[in-house]
Design an enzyme around this catalytic site. Structure first.
Site, mmCIF file in Angstrom:
data_model
loop_
_atom_site.group_PDB
_atom_site.id
_atom_site.type_symbol
_atom_site.label_atom_id
_atom_site.label_comp_id
_atom_site.label_asym_id
_atom_site.label_seq_id
_atom_site.Cartn_x
_atom_site.Cartn_y
_atom_site.Cartn_z
ATOM 1 N N THR A 40 60.672 -5.507 21.892
ATOM 2 C CA THR A 40 59.297 -5.070 21.639
ATOM 3 C C THR A 40 59.292 -3.613 21.197
ATOM 4 O O THR A 40 58.632 -3.238 20.232
ATOM 5 C CB THR A 40 58.484 -5.186 22.963
ATOM 6 O OG1 THR A 40 58.591 -6.521 23.448
ATOM 7 C CG2 THR A 40 57.036 -4.813 22.761
ATOM 8 N N GLY A 114 67.518 -18.052 24.486
ATOM 9 C CA GLY A 114 68.470 -18.174 25.586
ATOM 10 C C GLY A 114 67.848 -18.891 26.773
ATOM 11 O O GLY A 114 66.666 -18.710 27.072
ATOM 12 N N ILE A 186 48.187 1.614 25.619
ATOM 13 C CA ILE A 186 48.329 1.011 24.283
ATOM 14 C C ILE A 186 46.993 1.016 23.543
ATOM 15 O O ILE A 186 46.929 1.361 22.356
ATOM 16 C CB ILE A 186 48.921 -0.420 24.404
ATOM 17 C CG1 ILE A 186 50.364 -0.330 24.930
ATOM 18 C CG2 ILE A 186 48.885 -1.153 23.075
ATOM 19 C CD1 ILE A 186 51.041 -1.665 25.182
ATOM 20 N N MET A 321 56.051 -0.816 33.066
ATOM 21 C CA MET A 321 56.536 -1.428 31.822
ATOM 22 C C MET A 321 56.772 -0.316 30.810
ATOM 23 O O MET A 321 55.925 -0.008 29.967
ATOM 24 C CB MET A 321 55.528 -2.444 31.309
ATOM 25 C CG MET A 321 55.524 -3.725 32.129
ATOM 26 S SD MET A 321 54.360 -4.908 31.451
ATOM 27 C CE MET A 321 54.951 -6.439 32.163
ATOM 28 N N HIS A 324 62.043 3.463 28.803
ATOM 29 C CA HIS A 324 63.101 4.265 29.438
ATOM 30 C C HIS A 324 63.415 3.771 30.850
ATOM 31 O O HIS A 324 64.532 3.941 31.329
ATOM 32 C CB HIS A 324 62.751 5.759 29.429
ATOM 33 C CG HIS A 324 61.320 6.036 29.753
ATOM 34 N ND1 HIS A 324 60.310 5.834 28.853
ATOM 35 C CD2 HIS A 324 60.725 6.483 30.876
ATOM 36 C CE1 HIS A 324 59.153 6.159 29.411
ATOM 37 N NE2 HIS A 324 59.384 6.548 30.641
ATOM 38 N N HIS A 447 59.529 32.993 25.979
ATOM 39 C CA HIS A 447 58.185 33.401 25.565
ATOM 40 C C HIS A 447 58.153 33.575 24.058
ATOM 41 O O HIS A 447 59.089 34.149 23.500
ATOM 42 C CB HIS A 447 57.821 34.732 26.237
ATOM 43 C CG HIS A 447 56.504 35.269 25.782
ATOM 44 N ND1 HIS A 447 55.304 34.731 26.191
ATOM 45 C CD2 HIS A 447 56.192 36.276 24.908
ATOM 46 C CE1 HIS A 447 54.314 35.399 25.607
ATOM 47 N NE2 HIS A 447 54.836 36.332 24.824
HETATM 48 C C1 LIG Z 1 52.351 -1.183 21.103
HETATM 49 C C2 LIG Z 1 53.294 -0.793 22.207
HETATM 50 C C3 LIG Z 1 53.660 0.528 22.355
HETATM 51 C C4 LIG Z 1 54.535 0.896 23.363
HETATM 52 N N1 LIG Z 1 54.875 2.205 23.475
HETATM 53 C C5 LIG Z 1 55.720 2.592 24.426
HETATM 54 C C6 LIG Z 1 56.142 3.938 24.531
HETATM 55 O O1 LIG Z 1 55.729 4.778 23.745
HETATM 56 N N2 LIG Z 1 57.010 4.269 25.505
HETATM 57 C C7 LIG Z 1 57.488 3.351 26.394
HETATM 58 O O2 LIG Z 1 58.280 3.707 27.278
HETATM 59 N N3 LIG Z 1 57.124 2.061 26.327
HETATM 60 C C8 LIG Z 1 56.257 1.664 25.358
HETATM 61 N N4 LIG Z 1 55.911 0.347 25.261
HETATM 62 C C9 LIG Z 1 56.480 -0.601 26.251
HETATM 63 C C10 LIG Z 1 57.921 -0.951 25.867
HETATM 64 O O3 LIG Z 1 57.928 -1.511 24.576
HETATM 65 C C11 LIG Z 1 58.510 -1.909 26.877
HETATM 66 O O4 LIG Z 1 58.406 -1.356 28.171
HETATM 67 C C12 LIG Z 1 59.993 -2.144 26.584
HETATM 68 O O5 LIG Z 1 60.157 -2.682 25.300
HETATM 69 C C13 LIG Z 1 60.601 -3.094 27.628
HETATM 70 O O6 LIG Z 1 61.929 -3.311 27.314
HETATM 71 P P1 LIG Z 1 62.666 -4.671 27.717
HETATM 72 O O7 LIG Z 1 64.063 -4.509 27.254
HETATM 73 O O8 LIG Z 1 62.417 -4.988 29.121
HETATM 74 O O9 LIG Z 1 61.928 -5.817 26.880
HETATM 75 P P2 LIG Z 1 61.525 -6.009 25.369
HETATM 76 O O10 LIG Z 1 61.573 -4.753 24.603
HETATM 77 O O11 LIG Z 1 60.244 -6.755 25.396
HETATM 78 O O12 LIG Z 1 62.684 -6.921 24.795
HETATM 79 C C14 LIG Z 1 62.880 -8.224 25.220
HETATM 80 C C15 LIG Z 1 63.608 -8.982 24.137
HETATM 81 O O13 LIG Z 1 63.970 -10.239 24.656
HETATM 82 C C16 LIG Z 1 63.790 -11.236 23.666
HETATM 83 N N5 LIG Z 1 63.628 -12.509 24.351
HETATM 84 C C17 LIG Z 1 62.631 -12.903 25.164
HETATM 85 N N6 LIG Z 1 62.883 -14.135 25.661
HETATM 86 C C18 LIG Z 1 64.070 -14.516 25.143
HETATM 87 C C19 LIG Z 1 64.886 -15.661 25.283
HETATM 88 N N7 LIG Z 1 64.547 -16.647 26.109
HETATM 89 N N8 LIG Z 1 66.031 -15.722 24.582
HETATM 90 C C20 LIG Z 1 66.417 -14.712 23.766
HETATM 91 N N9 LIG Z 1 65.693 -13.599 23.600
HETATM 92 C C21 LIG Z 1 64.542 -13.489 24.287
HETATM 93 C C22 LIG Z 1 62.535 -10.777 22.940
HETATM 94 O O14 LIG Z 1 62.495 -11.331 21.635
HETATM 95 C C23 LIG Z 1 62.751 -9.271 22.908
HETATM 96 O O15 LIG Z 1 63.437 -8.877 21.753
HETATM 97 C C24 LIG Z 1 55.052 -0.073 24.244
HETATM 98 C C25 LIG Z 1 54.701 -1.415 24.092
HETATM 99 C C26 LIG Z 1 53.845 -1.778 23.087
HETATM 100 C C27 LIG Z 1 53.488 -3.222 22.926
#
Ligand SMILES: Cc1cc2nc3c(=O)[nH]c(=O)nc-3n(C[C@H](O)[C@H](O)[C@H](O)COP(=O)(O)OP(=O)(O)OC[C@H]3O[C@@H](n4cnc5c(N)ncnc54)[C@H](O)[C@@H]3O)c2cc1C
Length: 468
Positions: A40, A114, A186, A321, A324, A447
């Site tokens: 995401t 997966g 968001i 969520m 980092h 400064h």
């Molecule tokens: C518009 C927006 C702006 C954001 N801005 C910020 C920000 O500025 N700073 C910040 O810290 N956070 C921000 N976030 C939140 C941030 O994107 C998430 O907290 C972060 O991406 C979470 O990381 P993750 O690795 O847990 O999951 P994700 O980034 O959601 O990645 C999960 C991945 O798993 C894949 N997946 C899911 N199910 C399966 C499966 N069964 N098999 C194979 N692949 C699968 C998905 O396709 C995806 O690619 C934002 C979110 C949005 C929507």
């Protein structure tokens, strides 16, 4: 071939975990259902939103912020296609970067959905429906989160008129009006983008504050500033319907406290009411992976699920969520699997809202300290009294530091102001090392910098600021 580790999902949690594990000598595979890596965050979250936030801010600044500095420019013209192309190029550079790092670290990538078959077994079904089974000593589920709708309200997303955050990153023209359902991070960020580009934006929020969970004083200040920027904010409003009556859309809401309902119409409605963990169609129940009451995967203090050797991190588990947070958990779980002492300090995870001005915070809010009955002291310093802020005409906002009344240990830091998202990290580092406001106040700051306001807020927490 059996892997040491299979990671499902390549977002900031999954890809960072995979790289760290490979660096620690493991043979790693990553399963990703998208056609690109990065999750995401890189594809439809942090990165594209920040590209648009920066570009729209430049546009707005050229139109409204330069004149007072003696820079007179003809009325700037928006080239939205070029702005979107900049966003797309930024995304591509970042997702390509992850592919490069996977190759460099000899990580095998598998495109497809997966599914956890049980301890040590993952099936991958690609877009053509072909299935293969991979084996590994360890599995990390990092499947992230997806757009959530509005509780008890049917929302027919078409990503053109009724849009989620993903649609808000690719509108082909600036809508004359936009209603944003949800005054969280968001909604406010993406609402700001389109407001700066010319849309009349109305935010409808259920709570009686924007940015629920953030420090109340900071949230109020941001609300004032966004209102000054022309964003109409309606609080305490429960949305009961989102419809598409004609070419535009409408939102119906009623006061949470009870009363008459109102219907507003706009060209576009952005529903930004939060995100839900991605746990569907992964065979989790059958494999015996337990979820908590909010649908997140339940884990112990070492990120292990109810099955030995199956771990979970990031948005799919408890905690904020944030990208980092997911990354730090990715590093920690890789270290734990490698037999090391992986650890995440959940008390020092910064959060940034990339509006203008930015809001950044780390640690406890004043409301949280009050609720926990902690005796604390507050130090505050406004940017109006900061020389650099005056020089840049960026005097909106303040720094607020919360420290334990007895020990002076810093418990929280909150900044609203230009560049807050960069400045917050000195408070995060201080908290990571258990520092006091006196430690911060006695640290020499260059400064003239905006960061001097952080030092002054620290000084006023344990004694008195100099410049007030
Ligand atoms: C518009 C927006 C702006 C954001 N801005 C910020 C920000 O500025 N700073 C910040 O810290 N956070 C921000 N976030 C939140 C941030 O994107 C998430 O907290 C972060 O991406 C979470 O990381 P993750 O690795 O847990 O999951 P994700 O980034 O959601 O990645 C999960 C991945 O798993 C894949 N997946 C899911 N199910 C399966 C499966 N069964 N098999 C194979 N692949 C699968 C998905 O396709 C995806 O690619 C934002 C979110 C949005 C929507």
């Amino acid at each position: 071939m059996a892997y040491d580790l299979i990671v499902i999902g390549s977002g900031p949690g999954g890809y960072v975990c995979a790289i760290k594990a490979a660096q620690l000598g493991m043979k790693v595979a990553v399963v990703e259902k998208r056609s690109t890596y990065g999750g995401t965050c890189l594809n439809v979250g942090c990165i594209p939103s920040k590209a648009l936030l920066h570009a729209s801010e430049m546009f707005h600044h050229a139109a409204h912020g330069l004149d007072a500095l003696g820079v007179e420019v003809a009325s700037p013209k928006l080239n939205l296609q070029k702005m979107l192309a900049h966003k797309d190029a930024t995304v591509k550079a970042n997702v390509d970067g992850v592919s490069f790092l996977f190759k460099k670290n000899k990580i095998d990538g598998f495109q497809g959905m997966g599914k956890v078959l049980g301890q040590g077994k993952v099936s991958v079904t690609n877009d053509k429906g072909e299935e293969q089974v991979l084996e590994a000593k360890n599995i990390v589920i990092a499947t992230g989160s997806d757009v959530a709708g509005i509780p008890d309200v049917e929302v027919a997303f078409d990503e053109k008129v009724i849009i989620s955050s993903t649609g808000a990153l690719e509108l082909e023209k600036v809508p004359a009006s936009m209603i944003v359902v949800g005054g969280g991070v968001i909604g406010l960020e993406l609402g700001s983008v389109w407001a700066r580009l010319g849309a009349k934006v109305t935010v409808v929020e259920f709570l009686d504050t924007i940015l629920g969970g953030m420090d109340g004083e900071v949230a109020k200040q941001l609300q004032r500033m966004l209102t000054k920027q022309g964003i109409d904010i309606k609080l305490g409003a429960k949305v009961t319907g989102v419809a598409k009556p004609g070419s535009g859309a409408s939102v119906t809401f009623e006061p949470v406290k009870g009363g008459e309902s109102t219907t507003l119409e706009a060209d576009v409605v952005l529903v930004a009411t939060g995100r839900k963990p991605c746990t569907e169609n992964m065979g989790l129940a059958k494999a015996g992976v337990v979820l908590d009451s909010r649908g997140r995967i339940e884990i112990d203090n070492h990120f292990q699920t109810s099955i030995a050797g199956v771990y979970a991190i990031g948005d799919v588990v408890r905690g904020p969520m944030l990208a980092h947070k997911a990354e730090d958990e990715g590093v920690a779980v890789a270290e734990i699997i490698a037999g090391q002492a992986g650890h995440v300090n959940y008390d020092a995870i910064p959060g940034v809202v990339y509006t203008q001005p930015e809001v950044a915070s780390v640690g406890k809010t004043e409301e949280e300290l009050k609720a926990a009955g902690v005796a604390y002291k507050v130090g505050k310093f406004p940017f109006t009294a900061n020389g650099r802020a005056r020089a840049m005409l960026q005097t909106d906002g303040f720094v607020k530091i919360l420290a334990d009344k007895e020990t002076d240990r810093v418990l929280g830091g909150h900044i609203i102001g230009f560049g807050a998202g960069e400045m917050i990290h000195e408070i995060a580092v201080l908290m990571e090392f258990g520092g006091s406001s006196e430690d911060l106040g006695r640290t020499c700051h260059a400064h003239p910098t905006m960061s001097e306001a952080v030092k002054e807020a620290a000084l006023s927490t344990f004694f008195k600021p100099i410049h007030m």
